[in-house]
Design a protein around this motif. Structure first.
Motif, PDB file in Angstrom:
ATOM      1  N   PHE A   1      -2.501   2.752 -12.481  1.00  0.00           N
ATOM      2  CA  PHE A   1      -1.866   4.038 -12.736  1.00  0.00           C
ATOM      3  C   PHE A   1      -1.623   4.286 -14.222  1.00  0.00           C
ATOM      4  O   PHE A   1      -0.862   5.179 -14.589  1.00  0.00           O
TER       5      PHE A   1
ATOM      6  N   GLU B   1       0.827  -1.209   0.000  1.00  0.00           N
ATOM      7  CA  GLU B   1       0.000   0.000   0.000  1.00  0.00           C
ATOM      8  C   GLU B   1       0.862   1.260   0.000  1.00  0.00           C
ATOM      9  O   GLU B   1       0.473   2.280  -0.565  1.00  0.00           O
TER      10      GLU B   1
ATOM     11  N   SER C   1       3.410   1.817  -1.658  1.00  0.00           N
ATOM     12  CA  SER C   1       3.830   2.122  -3.024  1.00  0.00           C
ATOM     13  C   SER C   1       2.866   3.088  -3.706  1.00  0.00           C
ATOM     14  O   SER C   1       3.266   3.830  -4.602  1.00  0.00           O
ATOM     15  N   THR C   2       1.624   3.071  -3.296  1.00  0.00           N
ATOM     16  CA  THR C   2       0.628   3.942  -3.922  1.00  0.00           C
ATOM     17  C   THR C   2       1.027   5.409  -3.802  1.00  0.00           C
ATOM     18  O   THR C   2       0.970   6.160  -4.771  1.00  0.00           O
TER      19      THR C   2
ATOM     20  N   ASN D   1       1.953   7.844  -6.834  1.00  0.00           N
ATOM     21  CA  ASN D   1       1.196   9.100  -6.996  1.00  0.00           C
ATOM     22  C   ASN D   1       2.146  10.281  -7.182  1.00  0.00           C
ATOM     23  O   ASN D   1       1.905  11.162  -8.007  1.00  0.00           O
TER      24      ASN D   1
ATOM     25  N   PHE E   1      -1.260  -3.458 -10.574  1.00  0.00           N
ATOM     26  CA  PHE E   1      -0.758  -2.197 -10.026  1.00  0.00           C
ATOM     27  C   PHE E   1      -0.505  -1.200 -11.156  1.00  0.00           C
ATOM     28  O   PHE E   1      -0.908  -0.043 -11.083  1.00  0.00           O
TER      29      PHE E   1
END
Length: 144
Positions: free
Chosen positions: A78, A15, A17-18, A22, A74
């Motif tokens: 993005f 999580e 890594s989000t 971003n 993942f």
């Protein structure tokens, strides 16, 4: 300073890594840059020093397939082109720097836990990437 044209973000697929991705996405938007991501799987033989007297290849293959699936999901979250999603085996700090050089990245974005004391002396992936990087490195603070 000229802008960045190709940003490589290193992810551990947690999580945390989000937030790192971003930040990388915001920079890509600001500079109209291309975005690549990388996840490095450390071979079990390296992680355990080769001291386990058994064949780990089946386990390693399962880890690779599971991780490939997670990286694909993942990356899709993005909008990272599948051709720009890299899954590599090896030492993370070395492989991230090598890939950045190969793809012509001019910025590497990594997460950093802000370690102190003995953990800092022993090193972290972010620290290892920084010292061998062929380009700028942005360490995004995570886990605080």
């Amino acid at each position: 300073m000229s802008g960045y044209s190709h940003i490589l973000v290193a992810v551990d697929l947690t999580e945390e890594s989000t937030g790192v991705v971003n930040r990388a996405c915001a920079l890509c938007k600001a500079y109209s840059a291309e975005l690549s991501c990388v996840h490095v799987i450390e071979p079990l033989s390296l992680a355990y020093g080769g001291d386990i007297p058994m064949d780990l290849s089946a386990i390693q293959e399962q880890i690779q397939e599971t991780t490939r699936s997670h990286l694909s999901e993942f990356g899709a979250m993005f909008n990272i082109d599948p051709d720009n999603q890299h899954l590599i085996f090896g030492r993370p700090e070395t492989e991230i720097d090598t890939l950045a050089n190969q793809i012509g990245a001019d910025l590497i974005v990594v997460g950093s836990h802000g370690r102190h004391g003995l953990a800092l002396i022993l090193g972290s992936t972010a620290n290892g990437v920084l010292h061998g990087a062929p380009c700028d490195v942005l360490a995004v603070r995570v886990g605080i």
